[in-house]
Design an enzyme around this catalytic site. Structure first.
Site, PDB file in Angstrom:
ATOM      1  N   GLY A 215      12.182   4.362  11.898  1.00  0.00           N
ATOM      2  CA  GLY A 215      13.348   3.794  11.223  1.00  0.00           C
ATOM      3  C   GLY A 215      13.929   4.799  10.247  1.00  0.00           C
TER       4      GLY A 215
ATOM      5  CG  LEU B  89      19.964   2.049   2.845  1.00  0.00           C
ATOM      6  CD1 LEU B  89      20.653   0.942   2.077  1.00  0.00           C
ATOM      7  CD2 LEU B  89      20.261   3.401   2.189  1.00  0.00           C
TER       8      LEU B  89
ATOM      9  CG  HIS C 113      26.130 -14.111   4.469  1.00  0.00           C
ATOM     10  ND1 HIS C 113      27.342 -14.511   3.962  1.00  0.00           N
ATOM     11  CD2 HIS C 113      25.726 -13.075   3.703  1.00  0.00           C
ATOM     12  CE1 HIS C 113      27.652 -13.737   2.937  1.00  0.00           C
ATOM     13  NE2 HIS C 113      26.684 -12.861   2.754  1.00  0.00           N
TER      14      HIS C 113
ATOM     15  CB  SER D 120      31.184  -8.508   1.314  1.00  0.00           C
ATOM     16  OG  SER D 120      30.432  -8.452   0.138  1.00  0.00           O
TER      17      SER D 120
ATOM     18  NE  ARG E 134      23.919 -13.596   0.709  1.00  0.00           N
ATOM     19  CZ  ARG E 134      23.699 -12.345   1.020  1.00  0.00           C
ATOM     20  NH1 ARG E 134      22.711 -12.029   1.844  1.00  0.00           N
ATOM     21  NH2 ARG E 134      24.439 -11.387   0.525  1.00  0.00           N
TER      22      ARG E 134
ATOM     23  NE  ARG F 114      18.876 -10.040   1.938  1.00  0.00           N
ATOM     24  CZ  ARG F 114      20.146  -9.688   1.761  1.00  0.00           C
ATOM     25  NH1 ARG F 114      20.587  -9.332   0.559  1.00  0.00           N
ATOM     26  NH2 ARG F 114      21.001  -9.700   2.762  1.00  0.00           N
TER      27      ARG F 114
ATOM     28  CG  LEU G 233      21.910  -2.785   0.306  1.00  0.00           C
ATOM     29  CD1 LEU G 233      23.296  -2.311  -0.134  1.00  0.00           C
ATOM     30  CD2 LEU G 233      21.601  -2.239   1.684  1.00  0.00           C
TER      31      LEU G 233
HETATM   32  C1  LIG Z   1      26.943  -6.961   7.747  1.00  0.00           C
HETATM   33  C2  LIG Z   1      25.837  -6.845   6.740  1.00  0.00           C
HETATM   34  C3  LIG Z   1      26.138  -6.617   5.414  1.00  0.00           C
HETATM   35  C4  LIG Z   1      25.124  -6.509   4.461  1.00  0.00           C
HETATM   36  N1  LIG Z   1      25.447  -6.273   3.152  1.00  0.00           N
HETATM   37  C5  LIG Z   1      24.453  -6.157   2.248  1.00  0.00           C
HETATM   38  C6  LIG Z   1      24.760  -5.889   0.878  1.00  0.00           C
HETATM   39  O1  LIG Z   1      25.915  -5.750   0.488  1.00  0.00           O
HETATM   40  N2  LIG Z   1      23.726  -5.783   0.010  1.00  0.00           N
HETATM   41  C7  LIG Z   1      22.429  -5.923   0.385  1.00  0.00           C
HETATM   42  O2  LIG Z   1      21.537  -5.803  -0.442  1.00  0.00           O
HETATM   43  N3  LIG Z   1      22.121  -6.147   1.688  1.00  0.00           N
HETATM   44  C8  LIG Z   1      23.093  -6.270   2.616  1.00  0.00           C
HETATM   45  N4  LIG Z   1      22.761  -6.509   3.923  1.00  0.00           N
HETATM   46  C9  LIG Z   1      21.352  -6.447   4.337  1.00  0.00           C
HETATM   47  C10 LIG Z   1      20.904  -4.989   4.411  1.00  0.00           C
HETATM   48  O3  LIG Z   1      21.953  -4.204   4.912  1.00  0.00           O
HETATM   49  C11 LIG Z   1      19.682  -4.792   5.298  1.00  0.00           C
HETATM   50  O4  LIG Z   1      18.697  -5.734   4.992  1.00  0.00           O
HETATM   51  C12 LIG Z   1      19.108  -3.401   5.085  1.00  0.00           C
HETATM   52  O5  LIG Z   1      20.104  -2.414   5.187  1.00  0.00           O
HETATM   53  C13 LIG Z   1      18.001  -3.128   6.084  1.00  0.00           C
HETATM   54  O6  LIG Z   1      17.568  -1.806   5.897  1.00  0.00           O
HETATM   55  P1  LIG Z   1      16.308  -1.270   6.665  1.00  0.00           P
HETATM   56  O7  LIG Z   1      16.163   0.151   6.309  1.00  0.00           O
HETATM   57  O8  LIG Z   1      15.147  -2.177   6.423  1.00  0.00           O
HETATM   58  O9  LIG Z   1      16.662  -1.425   8.227  1.00  0.00           O
HETATM   59  P2  LIG Z   1      17.888  -0.838   9.090  1.00  0.00           P
HETATM   60  O10 LIG Z   1      18.956  -0.247   8.287  1.00  0.00           O
HETATM   61  O11 LIG Z   1      18.234  -1.927  10.059  1.00  0.00           O
HETATM   62  O12 LIG Z   1      17.237   0.346   9.883  1.00  0.00           O
HETATM   63  C14 LIG Z   1      16.342   0.131  10.935  1.00  0.00           C
HETATM   64  C15 LIG Z   1      15.972   1.465  11.520  1.00  0.00           C
HETATM   65  O13 LIG Z   1      14.896   1.273  12.423  1.00  0.00           O
HETATM   66  C16 LIG Z   1      15.184   1.906  13.662  1.00  0.00           C
HETATM   67  N5  LIG Z   1      14.476   1.152  14.680  1.00  0.00           N
HETATM   68  C17 LIG Z   1      14.397  -0.189  14.848  1.00  0.00           C
HETATM   69  N6  LIG Z   1      13.580  -0.471  15.875  1.00  0.00           N
HETATM   70  C18 LIG Z   1      13.129   0.708  16.345  1.00  0.00           C
HETATM   71  C19 LIG Z   1      12.247   1.072  17.382  1.00  0.00           C
HETATM   72  N7  LIG Z   1      11.632   0.159  18.132  1.00  0.00           N
HETATM   73  N8  LIG Z   1      12.039   2.387  17.609  1.00  0.00           N
HETATM   74  C20 LIG Z   1      12.651   3.341  16.857  1.00  0.00           C
HETATM   75  N9  LIG Z   1      13.476   3.054  15.839  1.00  0.00           N
HETATM   76  C21 LIG Z   1      13.705   1.754  15.601  1.00  0.00           C
HETATM   77  C22 LIG Z   1      16.682   1.885  13.780  1.00  0.00           C
HETATM   78  O14 LIG Z   1      17.082   2.904  14.659  1.00  0.00           O
HETATM   79  C23 LIG Z   1      17.076   2.149  12.323  1.00  0.00           C
HETATM   80  O15 LIG Z   1      17.020   3.529  12.072  1.00  0.00           O
HETATM   81  C24 LIG Z   1      23.782  -6.636   4.868  1.00  0.00           C
HETATM   82  C25 LIG Z   1      23.474  -6.879   6.204  1.00  0.00           C
HETATM   83  C26 LIG Z   1      24.494  -7.016   7.137  1.00  0.00           C
HETATM   84  C27 LIG Z   1      24.132  -7.337   8.549  1.00  0.00           C
END
Ligand SMILES: Cc1cc2nc3c(=O)[nH]c(=O)nc-3n(C[C@H](O)[C@H](O)[C@H](O)COP(=O)(O)OP(=O)(O)OC[C@H]3O[C@@H](n4cnc5c(N)ncnc54)[C@H](O)[C@@H]3O)c2cc1C
Length: 637
Positions: free
Chosen positions: A40, A43, A266, A284, A330, A435, A441
């Site tokens: 992954g 962030l 949401h 948002s 939410r 949440r 984030l």
């Molecule tokens: C439209 C939208 C708006 C949002 N706005 C906000 C906001 O304003 N504020 C806030 O706090 N949160 C917000 N969220 C929630 C937040 O964006 C996410 O919870 C957060 O970004 C998730 O981050 P992460 O690093 O855990 O996963 P992700 O960013 O989903 O990254 C997952 C990573 O894992 C990799 N991956 C997954 N499965 C595999 C696999 N089997 N093999 C190899 N790689 C894999 C993907 O390629 C990716 O690189 C929002 C969510 C959405 C959908």
């Protein structure tokens, strides 16, 4: 199995500093001897991979997109919380902690949440130092806005593109390490299984999505940062590629899955317009700072919104929750919207929508201020609906968005499998049953920049560097299982597409295990899913072959996992015979329709242990012990 959350002793406010002091360190020269796999690059994963490499560990990082910069985190819009109290409006670490515990309806671990609130302030400093262009006041101070479930303004933002800007910051840090040779990046590579040697996580098996090659990677520890599983509902605000595969594979190898039924709906998404839609778009939560939510007071009032006088409108969130108004959390806002639509007062095609109206804010602040704050969101809305929300109210409706459940982790973010860490949305750790906006984030970056880099060292300090060879028979065994499964998906050659199956599963999940759930519906879903799964494996049609870029094969593997995982979500929802946060069991509500918890019986984290497909998993319980907070019925009135 005994679940030990490893919560440090001592007063809540000192646990993390004491723990950091007690944690064993590894000297810089020895760090180079340890290899870490990070799956992954969002962030959570991106910040972890960069920081671990900066510390001296050797890192391999994987993602299925063509660039780490395209992880789903890029979609985050509204902002990131931090207890900086720049507004001098009464915020503090303790208040952010308390809001998060209360927002999660008292179903999260106190010590984790306190640490999250504490670390939040460091995140902003880190990101500013990286050059993340947060919005600023005229004075130069960073600007803040409010998000749901808070009465202070603590959300830092970069217009409606906060996730993108934060991800660019993490990506720069990662790119620096890639260039320096500390991180080897594997884009377009999908983890399809986890490899354990003598009970410890020692590597992964992946498929190169361009060539189809299946191979193994070994390390001293594996970090999963693979995001959320909201796409189990088919229609969601998540990117189409988001899936459960990595954590589901780990679950099948013995990692416990925690609170899978805690899924967030949401309230502010663009409503569904037809049967063939495959994606939903978030508007948002930040828009609820200035937008007012309403429906006509009278059922069947079809007049255009601007022709309905104010006194004939029901600003139902302001009416029901005067203390928080349009910024109620939410879960509560979503259910309130569903309620008015169920009464027949919904707007737009099909009556599944409510208005989000900016007319008052535009009159008060002027068009330019609103454009400055939310311009890109209004533009996105217009591109999708053809309507100009500066002139007529937006129409919104709840949709699947975020998943609080995930793999169980202890205070160190390690799962019950030694050496397997889980961070970001993929773990269950901090948000309880609901949440708060702008806290995902914060959690992803807290885990990646500030928590895992410390705690992983404690694990290594008790180990010797012992990266196995990928020729180990265990790797070979898992590789052949992965190859076999891929071959099987391609060999069915049935009549139905992956999308058809996914849509059918998602509809069932939304109807029976969505915003509201009841015993009869959950039992019906439990009867239906196994049959659907059997049909999937008998009648699926995946075209092409396995030695090339084949997106329908990738998709089929992910939906195959959803077909199994969905059953666990439903089973967890059935077993949790209470309402808490986003988990709303219709049988358990207060007289005014709010979620009614049962703390006597359900004040625990449910952690499920895999027993086989078609077998009931075993439930382990981690009791939630509150030392600081007094459990109460949530009230936002
Ligand atoms: C439209 C939208 C708006 C949002 N706005 C906000 C906001 O304003 N504020 C806030 O706090 N949160 C917000 N969220 C929630 C937040 O964006 C996410 O919870 C957060 O970004 C998730 O981050 P992460 O690093 O855990 O996963 P992700 O960013 O989903 O990254 C997952 C990573 O894992 C990799 N991956 C997954 N499965 C595999 C696999 N089997 N093999 C190899 N790689 C894999 C993907 O390629 C990716 O690189 C929002 C969510 C959405 C959908």
């Amino acid at each position: 199995m005994k679940l030990d959350a490893k919560i440090p002793s001592g007063p809540l406010a000192q646990k993390w500093s004491k723990h950091r002091h007690d944690i064993k360190l590894i000297n810089p020269a020895n760090k180079r001897k340890f290899d870490v796999i990070v799956v992954g690059s969002g962030l959570a994963g991106g910040s972890a991979a960069a920081t671990l490499s900066e510390l001296g560990y050797k890192v391999e990082c994987f993602c299925f997109q063509d660039s780490p910069r395209r992880a789903h985190s890029i979609a985050a819009q509204g902002g990131i919380n931090a207890a900086k109290n720049y507004q001098n409006d009464g915020d503090s670490v303790y208040r952010l902690f308390y809001d998060t515990i209360k927002g999660g309806d008292f179903r999260s671990r106190e010590a984790n949440v306190y640490r999250l609130a504490e670390v939040s302030v460091n995140i902003i400093d880190q990101c500013v130092a990286q050059g993340v262009p947060f919005a600023r006041e005229y004075s130069g101070y960073l600007a803040n806005r409010s998000f749901g479930g808070a009465q202070v303004s603590r959300t830092f933002y970069a217009r409606g593109q906060t996730g993108q800007q934060l991800l660019l910051g993490a990506y720069q840090a990662l790119a620096k390490q890639i260039e320096a040779g500390g991180v080897k990046m594997y884009p377009r590579t999908e983890m399809l299984d986890l490899v354990l040697i003598n009970g410890q996580a020692k590597g992964i098996v992946v498929r190169d999505l361009v060539t189809g090659e299946i191979s193994s990677h070994a390390a001293d520890a594996v970090v999963l940062a693979t995001g959320g599983y909201g796409n189990v509902f088919f229609l969601s605000t998540n990117a189409k590629g988001c899936n459960v595969t990595a954590i589901w594979r780990a679950y099948k190898r013995g990692a416990l899955m925690a609170n899978p039924c805690f899924t967030q709906i949401h309230p502010t998404c663009i409503p569904v317009t037809g049967e063939h839609q495959s994606k939903l778009t978030l508007m948002s939560e930040s828009l609820r700072n200035d937008g007012r939510v309403w429906v006509p007071k009278t059922k069947g009032d079809n007049r255009p919104p601007n022709e309905i006088p104010k006194e004939e409108r029901d600003y139902f969130l302001e009416r029901k929750y005067p203390a928080y108004g349009n910024l109620a959390p939410r879960d509560i806002s979503s259910r309130a919207a569903k309620e008015v639509c169920d009464e027949g007062r919904g707007v737009g095609p099909g009556g599944r929508g409510v208005y989000l109206d900016f007319a008052d804010a535009i009159e008060r602040l002027g068009l330019n201020v609103i454009r400055e704050r939310y311009g890109n969101l209004f533009e996105m809305y217009e591109r999708i609906t053809g309507e100009d929300a500066y002139k007529i109210p937006m129409r919104i409706y709840p949709a699947s968005h975020y998943t609080m459940g995930g793999l169980w982790v202890d205070y160190n973010l390690m799962s019950n499998i030694p050496g397997l860490y889980v961070i970001g949305e993929a773990n269950f750790s901090d948000h309880g049953a609901n949440r708060l906006g702008a806290s995902a984030l914060m959690q992803g970056l807290a885990d990646g920049y500030f928590i895992l880099p410390y705690t992983i060292g404690d694990y290594f300090a008790a180990e010797r560097p012992a990266k196995p060879s990928v020729d180990d028979p265990e790797f070979k065994k898992v590789e052949s299982e992965v190859a076999e499964r891929t071959k099987k998906l391609l060999s069915i050659r049935g009549r139905r597409t992956v999308t058809e199956f996914h849509r059918e599963l998602g509809k069932l999940m939304w109807d029976k295990c969505g915003m509201a759930r009841n015993e009869a519906g959950l039992k019906e879903a439990l009867d239906t899913i196994p049959a659907m799964r059997r049909e999937f494996w008998e009648d699926l049609n995946v075209l092409g072959d396995g030695n090339e870029l084949n997106q329908s094969l990738e998709y089929a593997g992910r939906v195959a996992d959803f077909m199994e995982f969905a059953e666990l979500v439903v089973y967890d929802a059935l077993t949790r015979d209470e309402s808490s946060g986003a988990h709303f069991r219709e049988e358990h509500q207060t007289p005014d329709g709010e979620a009614r918890r049962d703390d006597e019986r359900f004040s625990y984290v449910s952690a499920w242990e895999y027993q086989g497909v078609d077998q009931r998993p075993i439930l382990h319980k981690e009791p939630l012990v509150y030392e600081e907070v007094h459990l109460a019925q949530r009230s936002y009135k």
